[in-house]
Design a protein around this motif. Structure first.
Motif, PDB file in Angstrom:
ATOM      1  N   UNK A  27      44.385 -25.048 -27.366  1.00  8.61           N
ATOM      2  CA  UNK A  27      45.063 -24.672 -28.626  1.00  8.61           C
ATOM      3  C   UNK A  27      44.508 -25.512 -29.784  1.00  8.61           C
ATOM      4  N   UNK A  28      44.297 -26.815 -29.520  1.00 11.15           N
ATOM      5  CA  UNK A  28      43.763 -27.693 -30.572  1.00 11.15           C
ATOM      6  C   UNK A  28      42.317 -27.314 -30.899  1.00 11.15           C
ATOM      7  N   UNK A  29      41.531 -27.094 -29.849  1.00  9.24           N
ATOM      8  CA  UNK A  29      40.101 -26.783 -30.051  1.00  9.24           C
ATOM      9  C   UNK A  29      39.888 -25.331 -30.468  1.00  9.24           C
ATOM     10  N   UNK A  30      40.851 -24.491 -30.194  1.00 10.13           N
ATOM     11  CA  UNK A  30      40.830 -23.029 -30.461  1.00 10.13           C
ATOM     12  C   UNK A  30      39.493 -22.365 -30.084  1.00 10.13           C
ATOM     13  N   UNK A  31      39.100 -22.505 -28.818  1.00 13.38           N
ATOM     14  CA  UNK A  31      37.929 -21.756 -28.340  1.00 13.38           C
ATOM     15  C   UNK A  31      38.386 -20.472 -27.642  1.00 13.38           C
ATOM     16  N   UNK A  32      37.436 -19.598 -27.351  1.00 15.63           N
ATOM     17  CA  UNK A  32      37.833 -18.287 -26.824  1.00 15.63           C
ATOM     18  C   UNK A  32      37.169 -17.975 -25.493  1.00 15.63           C
ATOM     19  N   UNK A  33      37.778 -17.050 -24.773  1.00 17.71           N
ATOM     20  CA  UNK A  33      37.239 -16.556 -23.498  1.00 17.71           C
ATOM     21  C   UNK A  33      37.259 -15.025 -23.543  1.00 17.71           C
ATOM     22  N   UNK A  34      36.389 -14.357 -22.780  1.00 20.31           N
ATOM     23  CA  UNK A  34      36.402 -12.882 -22.840  1.00 20.31           C
ATOM     24  C   UNK A  34      37.695 -12.286 -22.251  1.00 20.31           C
ATOM     25  N   UNK A  35      38.114 -11.141 -22.815  1.00 19.23           N
ATOM     26  CA  UNK A  35      39.299 -10.426 -22.314  1.00 19.23           C
ATOM     27  C   UNK A  35      38.852  -9.062 -21.816  1.00 19.23           C
ATOM     28  N   UNK A  36      39.309  -8.683 -20.629  1.00 20.90           N
ATOM     29  CA  UNK A  36      38.940  -7.379 -20.070  1.00 20.90           C
ATOM     30  C   UNK A  36      40.176  -6.484 -20.021  1.00 20.90           C
ATOM     31  N   UNK A  37      39.998  -5.255 -20.492  1.00 16.67           N
ATOM     32  CA  UNK A  37      41.148  -4.339 -20.577  1.00 16.67           C
ATOM     33  C   UNK A  37      41.323  -3.587 -19.260  1.00 16.67           C
ATOM     34  N   UNK A  38      42.549  -3.595 -18.751  1.00 14.34           N
ATOM     35  CA  UNK A  38      42.853  -2.904 -17.486  1.00 14.34           C
ATOM     36  C   UNK A  38      43.382  -1.485 -17.768  1.00 14.34           C
TER      37      UNK A  38
END
Lengths: 279, 216
Positions: A27-38
């Motif tokens: 939350x502090x670093x606010x990095x992202x990861x991929x999201x896959x739609x089901x």
């Protein structure tokens, strides 16, 4: 006592601290990861996307404040989709806590989409009785709710002019953290009045919703923060659900690590040769 | 930011930390937050029940001479007779009505919506779908059948019944694992929601305000 035995007897408060830190860092670093739609989430999205402009959607806000971290990002993403497509919404709730939650979301959407209460949306409020409320709405909406949440006569509210029963809605979005009335909206609403329903529920409830998806009693399931993150991806923005999922993944890695460490420590601590009894 | 929003954020942050302080050990701050939470929740529920039900659906209806609402109102009030030992029998009348009504309404709807539709959805894909979904459907049908056999205690567990019941446990364990995984995710989401609030709505704006105050 060797290091493995010390690990096995670690104060559980250190584990709480590690979980907290692993959740806070993303939350502090606010990095992202991929999201896959089901397909489950896409089922809800496609059902809303297929509705013509001006179609009527019923949204039931059946979740308590304790479920807000999971449910609010989902509710916002779905309402953004609905209002963004020019659909009209009538809100209702089967639980007392839903009134504050529904009103707050409508106020947020009103500001974002420049909506007008009574024209673009209306909120009927709360009535006790679970399945009795669903059946009442199916038989006579205005008789069941003579006044809306804003103390207006429902017979005079423009958006409700042609709405007399659940049959008059084109779709329903059930946002819920429990089965309320034994899955009342599905068992009584869909079955008796033929309304198509999409389920947006907490993660705990998601497993219980799959039989309804299999039976095509719901068009799809948006389950927990993961489902909300998928919906945000379909909507093309990164909101608190997608950010939250990074923190969740980080916590999962920490939990898996701790489980592995605990098991390794358990196995290795058993290998310690036992002392021979003296004498 | 308006002052009452700021006050709300500080109060919410304070109560969040007070509740989480229980993770260290039980303490007066936690007790205070817990009691205030219970009190506020109850007060909120009473207010909503009054304004949304009694005011809108009873008083307003009586104002329009809809005398029929007197019957459910009296039945509702009769529930309070449970507080008196002598008069508690009166509460059985509305209870009997609720039980009778719910059973009457629920029985046909539940049989149709849960039993028939779910049985159909379990069996039908085995007969109609393509190879891969058909395989899925067969596994699911096997799981449902074995799970039901596990809960069938009227037959001695030996031979094929024993094998099916054991297989039923296997499927049940998978379900419990999935359900538990989802439950953990749900609990984590609540923690993340609070962390989001503490970091993004409380700490970051507060640090920014302090920075501005000292000419940053």
């Amino acid at each position: 006592m060797n290091i493995w035995e010390r690990i096995l007897q670690i104060d559980r408060r250190y584990i709480f601290l590690l979980i907290g830190i692993s959740g806070a860092i993303p939350i502090i670093m606010s990095f992202s990861l991929p999201t896959f739609v089901t397909p489950e989430v896409r089922g809800v999205y496609n059902a809303i996307d297929a509705l013509p402009e001006g179609a009527m959607v019923l949204v039931s806000f059946d979740y308590e404040p304790s479920a807000m971290p999971e449910m609010d990002p989902m509710a916002k993403a779905i309402l953004r989709h609905i209002f963004g497509r020019g659909l009209k919404v009538v809100g209702v709730t089967l639980i007392p806590y839903g009134t504050g939650i529904g009103e707050e979301l409508f106020v947020a959407m009103e500001r974002e989409f420049n909506l007008k209460q009574g024209v673009d949306y209306d909120f009927l409020g709360y009535k006790p009785g679970y399945q009795a409320v669903v059946l009442g709405l199916g038989q006579d909406l205005k008789g069941s709710f003579p006044k809306n949440f804003y103390e207006q006569d429902t017979r005079t509210v423009p958006i409700l002019k042609d709405i007399n029963s659940l049959r008059d809605f084109d779709y329903m979005m059930w946002l819920h953290d429990d089965a309320y009335g034994g899955y009342g909206w599905i068992i009584y609403g869909r079955q008796n009045y033929g309304i198509d329903i999409g389920s947006g529920c907490t993660a705990i409830l998601a497993t219980g919703m799959y039989p309804f998806l299999q039976a095509e009693q719901v068009t799809g399931i948006v389950g927990g923060l993961k489902g909300a993150a998928e919906y945000e991806k379909l909507m093309g923005y990164t909101g608190s659900a997608r950010l939250g999922m990074v923190a969740q993944s980080s916590i999962h890695v920490m939990i898996i690590g701790l489980i592995l460490l605990g098991n390794i420590a358990f196995i290795l601590s058993k290998r310690k040769p036992k002392k021979e009894p003296s004498g | 930011m308006i002052w009452h929003e700021l006050l709300g954020i500080w109060l919410a942050a304070g109560f969040t930390l007070a509740i989480y302080s229980f993770l260290y050990k039980d303490n007066p701050a936690y007790k205070l937050a817990e009691h205030i939470y219970v009190g506020v929740s109850t007060g909120y529920l009473i207010c909503i029940a009054y304004w949304e039900v009694i005011d809108k659906k009873v008083i307003a209806a009586l104002g329009q001479h809809e005398w029929i609402v007197i019957i459910p109102t009296l039945m509702g009030l009769a529930m309070f007779t449970r507080f008196s030992k002598k008069a508690s029998w009166v509460s059985r009348i509305p209870l009997a009505f609720i039980i009778g009504y719910t059973a009457g309404v629920a029985a046909p709807n539940n049989i149709q919506g849960l039993l028939i539709e779910h049985s159909y959805a379990t069996i039908n894909p085995v007969l109609t779908a393509g190879f891969a979904p058909q395989l899925n459907a067969i596994i699911m049908l096997l799981g449902v059948t074995c799970g039901m056999i596990y809960f069938f205690f009227s037959v001695e567990r030996k031979g094929p019944i024993k094998v099916a019941a054991r297989l039923g446990i296997f499927f049940l364990m998978i379900y419990f694992g999935v359900a538990y995984g989802y439950m953990v995710m749900g609990r984590e989401s609540i923690l993340i929601g609070r962390l989001n609030f503490l970091i993004l709505d409380w700490i970051k704006p507060t640090l920014a305000a302090i920075g501005r105050l000292f000419g940053g």
